[in-house]
Design a protein around this motif. Structure first.
Motif, mmCIF file in Angstrom:
data_model
loop_
_atom_site.group_PDB
_atom_site.id
_atom_site.type_symbol
_atom_site.label_atom_id
_atom_site.label_comp_id
_atom_site.label_asym_id
_atom_site.label_seq_id
_atom_site.Cartn_x
_atom_site.Cartn_y
_atom_site.Cartn_z
ATOM 1 N N ALA A 118 57.497 5.161 20.096
ATOM 2 C CA ALA A 118 57.519 6.386 19.285
ATOM 3 C C ALA A 118 56.367 7.306 19.661
ATOM 4 N N VAL A 119 55.184 6.738 19.890
ATOM 5 C CA VAL A 119 54.019 7.541 20.268
ATOM 6 C C VAL A 119 54.254 8.231 21.609
ATOM 7 N N LEU A 120 54.800 7.506 22.574
ATOM 8 C CA LEU A 120 55.032 8.093 23.890
ATOM 9 C C LEU A 120 56.155 9.130 23.854
ATOM 10 N N ASP A 121 57.188 8.860 23.080
ATOM 11 C CA ASP A 121 58.276 9.841 22.957
ATOM 12 C C ASP A 121 57.773 11.142 22.335
ATOM 13 N N ASP A 122 56.869 11.019 21.376
ATOM 14 C CA ASP A 122 56.372 12.187 20.632
ATOM 15 C C ASP A 122 54.933 12.528 21.011
ATOM 16 N N LEU A 127 49.469 14.548 19.919
ATOM 17 C CA LEU A 127 48.287 15.256 20.426
ATOM 18 C C LEU A 127 48.010 16.510 19.587
ATOM 19 N N ILE A 128 49.065 17.244 19.273
ATOM 20 C CA ILE A 128 48.898 18.456 18.469
ATOM 21 C C ILE A 128 48.309 18.111 17.106
ATOM 22 N N TYR A 129 48.775 17.018 16.506
ATOM 23 C CA TYR A 129 48.246 16.616 15.205
ATOM 24 C C TYR A 129 46.744 16.359 15.276
ATOM 25 N N PHE A 130 46.309 15.559 16.236
ATOM 26 C CA PHE A 130 44.888 15.219 16.324
ATOM 27 C C PHE A 130 44.043 16.438 16.715
ATOM 28 N N ARG A 131 44.581 17.311 17.536
ATOM 29 C CA ARG A 131 43.824 18.478 17.975
ATOM 30 C C ARG A 131 43.769 19.569 16.906
ATOM 31 N N GLU A 132 44.846 19.689 16.135
ATOM 32 C CA GLU A 132 44.937 20.795 15.169
ATOM 33 C C GLU A 132 44.818 20.315 13.735
ATOM 34 N N GLU A 133 44.230 19.149 13.544
ATOM 35 C CA GLU A 133 44.174 18.555 12.205
ATOM 36 C C GLU A 133 43.536 19.483 11.173
ATOM 37 N N LEU A 134 42.544 20.239 11.575
ATOM 38 C CA LEU A 134 41.859 21.138 10.641
ATOM 39 C C LEU A 134 42.725 22.313 10.212
ATOM 40 N N ASN A 135 43.782 22.587 10.958
ATOM 41 C CA ASN A 135 44.679 23.702 10.618
ATOM 42 C C ASN A 135 45.859 23.265 9.749
ATOM 43 N N TYR A 191 48.956 10.151 28.490
ATOM 44 C CA TYR A 191 50.358 10.062 28.923
ATOM 45 C C TYR A 191 50.981 11.449 28.986
ATOM 46 N N ARG A 192 51.680 11.736 30.092
ATOM 47 C CA ARG A 192 52.333 13.036 30.250
ATOM 48 C C ARG A 192 53.797 12.922 30.675
ATOM 49 N N GLY A 193 54.291 11.728 30.803
ATOM 50 C CA GLY A 193 55.710 11.556 31.085
ATOM 51 C C GLY A 193 56.096 11.617 32.545
ATOM 52 N N ASP A 194 55.193 12.075 33.404
ATOM 53 C CA ASP A 194 55.540 12.201 34.817
ATOM 54 C C ASP A 194 54.441 11.634 35.717
ATOM 55 N N GLY A 195 53.667 10.713 35.186
ATOM 56 C CA GLY A 195 52.563 10.150 35.940
ATOM 57 C C GLY A 195 52.977 8.959 36.788
#
Length: 215
Positions: A118-122, A127-135, A191-195
């Motif tokens: 689930a983490v890799l699929d999403d 990443l957006i959640y952890f980066r934008e948590e303050l918003n 993880y970026r899906g194409d590594g």
């Protein structure tokens, strides 16, 4: 008085015919919403939430701003959906994975595999959640926190059960649960899906490493 043809009443609405039509409308709406979410996630991921405007989202979709506003009344609502979904998908995957499993070892492996998948699929959502948590608005942040606690509780219960049964060799189930979910969760950072390594290979390694921590 001459007999004429009886007056025809308006036929009653055919609810059976209306239902499929409504279903189609709902499906079309769901497709539109999904496109907005995916395009927005790509833009937030690449450019950041603050730097992305609603007009950028509309342009990326090849649509107009009213089209986007028709489904989301603000950019914040899109961010909320992205952040909540990343956690919700992981929770649902974890709950489903352990259904029907009886032994702690089977539950543990199924949990880790489903959670990592689930983490890799999403990964963009995570990443957006952890980066934008303050918003994220406080009520949504609390909702996400509660879902994360439920995920951790599922794993904690599995580890506690395994420790009691002698199946796991761990000192502290709470600490072990935090380490294992943290290891799988942090995959979003690289993880970026194409590594070099495919998703299945990465999941297998996460499962293997997690098992080594408890067996």
């Amino acid at each position: 008085m001459p007999r004429g043809k009886p007056l025809q009443q308006n036929p009653p609405a055919n609810r059976d015919n209306d239902a499929p039509l409504q279903s189609i409308k709902d499906e079309v709406t769901a497709i539109k919403v999904e496109r907005i979410i995916r395009e927005s996630a790509d833009l937030f991921f690449r450019n950041g939430y603050t730097q992305t405007k609603m007009s950028d989202i509309a342009d990326s979709l090849g649509a107009t701003k009213p089209f986007v506003y028709n489904h989301f009344d603000s950019k914040s609502r899109i961010l909320i959906e992205i952040c909540e979904r990343g956690t919700r998908d992981a929770l649902e995957a974890a709950e489903t994975a352990i259904e029907g499993k009886t032994s702690p070892s089977d539950k543990f492996e199924a949990f880790v595999r489903a959670f990592a998948n689930a983490v890799l699929d999403d990964y963009k959502f995570v990443l957006i959640y952890f980066r934008e948590e303050l918003n994220i608005p406080p009520d949504s942040a609390e909702k996400i926190t509660q879902m994360r606690k439920r995920i951790n509780k599922i794993l904690l219960d599995i580890l506690s059960e395994g420790l009691k049964a002698g199946a796991f060799k761990i000192n502290d189930p709470k600490l072990s649960a935090l380490i294992i979910t943290g290891m799988a969760s942090y995959a979003f950072a690289w993880y970026r899906g194409d590594g070099r390594f495919g998703k299945d290979t990465i999941i297998a390694e996460i499962v293997s490493s997690s098992l080594k921590l408890v067996l």
